[in-house]
Design an enzyme around this catalytic site. Sequence first.
Site: not given
Ligand code: F6R
Length: 614
Positions: A491, A510
Site C-alpha cells: 500500500k 537473514h
Molecule cells: C494493489 C492492487 C493490486 C491488485 C492486483 C490483483 O492495491 O490493487 O495489487 O490486487 O492487481 O487485482 P484483482 O484483485 O482485481 O485480481
Amino acid sequence: MCGIVGYAGTGNAAGEILAGLRRLEYRGYDSAGMALWNAETRRLDVVKSVGKIDSLEKRLKKELPATRSAYAMGIGHTRWATHGAPTPANAHPHVSDNGAFAVVHNGIIENYQTLKKRLAADGFSFKSETDSEVIAHLIQQCYEDDLTRAVSAALKNIKGTYGIVVISNLHPGVIVAARKGSPLAVGICRDKTIIASDISAIVQHTDRVIFLEDNDILTASANDIEVMSLNNIPISREMTHIDWDIEQIEKNGYKHFMLKEIYGQPEAIADATRGRLLEDEGSSKLDGMQMSAGEMASVDRVLILGCGTSLYSGMIGKYFFEDFADIPTEVQQSAEFRYRNPIIGDKTCVIALSQSGETADTLAAVREAMRKGATVLSICNVVGSTIARETGRGVYLHAGPEVGVASTKAFTCQLAVLAMMALRFGRTHRLSLQRGEEIVQSIRRLPEYIRAVLEQKNAIRKIAEKYAQFKNAFFIGRGYMYPAALEGALKLKEISYVHAEGYHAAELKHGPIALLGSDVPVVGLVPKIPGYDKTLSNLQESKARKSPVIAIATEGDRHIMEHCDDAIFIPECPEFISPTCAVVAEQLLAYYVAEKLGCEIDQPRNLAKSVTVE
Ligand code: F6R
C-alpha cells in the site's frame, strides 16, 4: 487498464462518451481519444490528446467541427501505453486508411508485426506505433458491404487478446464490438446502447447489462442488439442486473476514493457477511459455492490463487483454512501457477481471488486449474466479471465498486469471505460447534473492530506526517502478521512511491538488517497474538541499528513504547481478526503519507485497476 466506451443513441455522443471515460479514469491511463460520426459531413471526426480526460474535453471543444447534436454515435478510449509511447498518434481510436472505419482496442495483438508488414506491402500506411492500428486497416481490407462481417473476417487474422468497438461512416448508427480475453459489457437502455470495458461506465444509464463472452461479436444500434459468433451464428446471452448505483461511484465528500473506501469498510464488511453467518450452526451459508457438505468434507487440499493484494489476502486465507478446517493450504501467485505444471489432485479445491475478476494471470490460472479437473471457486467483487462467470461458482464480495486503484475494502472483504469459507469447510471437517460459534461471533464484530481502528485516524495521520520524508521503509510481522506486513508495504509503495518492503520478522536477520539505519524506519506488526515476544525482539534489533520503529500494537499494551518510537493501536481482538485491523491501520498510514507528499492517490503512476494483460 485501458478503457473503452461506445455509444449509439439520439444525440450528444461526445458528452455521453466523455462521462463514461471519466468513470473509467480510475483504471489508469495516459492518453485518451474519441471518434464520432458527424451527421452533417457524414464522416468520422477524431480527436485525441495526451494526459487527462480534461485535456481531451478541451480539444473536443476546440476541434469538433460540428455542433454536439450532430454526433449521435461514437467510440472513446483511455489508453495505458504498451506498444508505443503516450502520444496523440498512438492514442485510440485508430482509423483505417480510407477514413471509413474507427476502432478502439483493449488487449494485445501478438502477431501485429507480421500483419503490419503484410498490410504495408498491400499499400496501407501506418500512423502509429501501436499493435491496434492493424485492426482498422484489416477491417477496411475485409469490407465488402457488411460491417459485422468485415470485423469478424478481420479478427480471424488476429492472434492475441482483444476487446474492440468499431464504427464506420458507411453504417451510421451501427456499432460493432467483439471480445476475446478483454472484457466488454453492453448496457441495455431505451433509445441508446452503451458498450464499455467496465460496468462503471454503464451504471449511470442502466442496471441491465449483457457481458460478451470470448469470440462473441455484437452488432448494436440505439434500439437493437444482436450477438453472434465469429462465424455469424446467432447467440443468446443472458442479461445481468447490476446492483451498483451511481452514488457508490461518487466521492461523496471524501477527498479521494481511496479514503472513502477505507472508511466504507465497516459497511462493506457488513454487506459481505449479511445473511451469510449461521449463528446456531456455527457455520456460514455461501450458496454460490454450490458444494454439498459431502463434497467439502472430501477436500484434502486447498490451493489459493491471486495477484498483488489478492495474493496477500490469500496468504491470510491459508491460515484460516489451516486453523479452522485443518486442510493443508497452499497459496500461489497466479502467473507462477499458470506457467508451471501444477499438481492438482482430485480432492484439491482451488480458490481464485480477484477483486476485478478480470486479472489476466488469475483468469489463465483458473482455466488451467479447470482443465486439470479441479473444483474451482472464485471470490470476486465485480458481478458478472470473467473469472466469476467462468468458474460458475464462488462467492461475490458485495463490497460495492472499488474505484481507488489501491485495493482496500476488497482486501478486508476478501478476508471476511475467506474466513466464512474456511469456517464452512471447517464444520465439515473437525471444527467444533462451539469454536464455530465463536468464529461467527468474531466475524460479526468485524465492522466494530474496523471502526475502532478508523477512530485512530488523527494519531495515524500525525505519525504518517512525521515519517513521510523517509525514502525507504520495512514492514515486519510473523504468522498472521506476515502477509499483513506485505500488504502494508505494498500500500505504501503504490500510492506514496516510498520504497517499502514487507518481510517476515524472522527474515530480518537473514539479509535486510544490513540496510537498517536512522534513515530506514521499521513498521513492526506486534499485536498481542502468538509471536508477539519474538517480534518485539526484532524491533529491539531494529532500534539497535538506529532505525525509527513504528509499532502497530494492541490497545492497552503498556510496554510497547519501550520497543518503539511511535505506536498505532488496534483493538484487542481474536488472532484471526488481527490482520484485518492491522491492514486498516496500514491503509490509513499509507494514505496520509501519500497525501503529505502530494501524490495522486486514486490513480498512482503506472498502475492500473484491472490488469487484463500479462
Ligand atoms: C494493489 C492492487 C493490486 C491488485 C492486483 C490483483 O492495491 O490493487 O495489487 O490486487 O492487481 O487485482 P484483482 O484483485 O482485481 O485480481
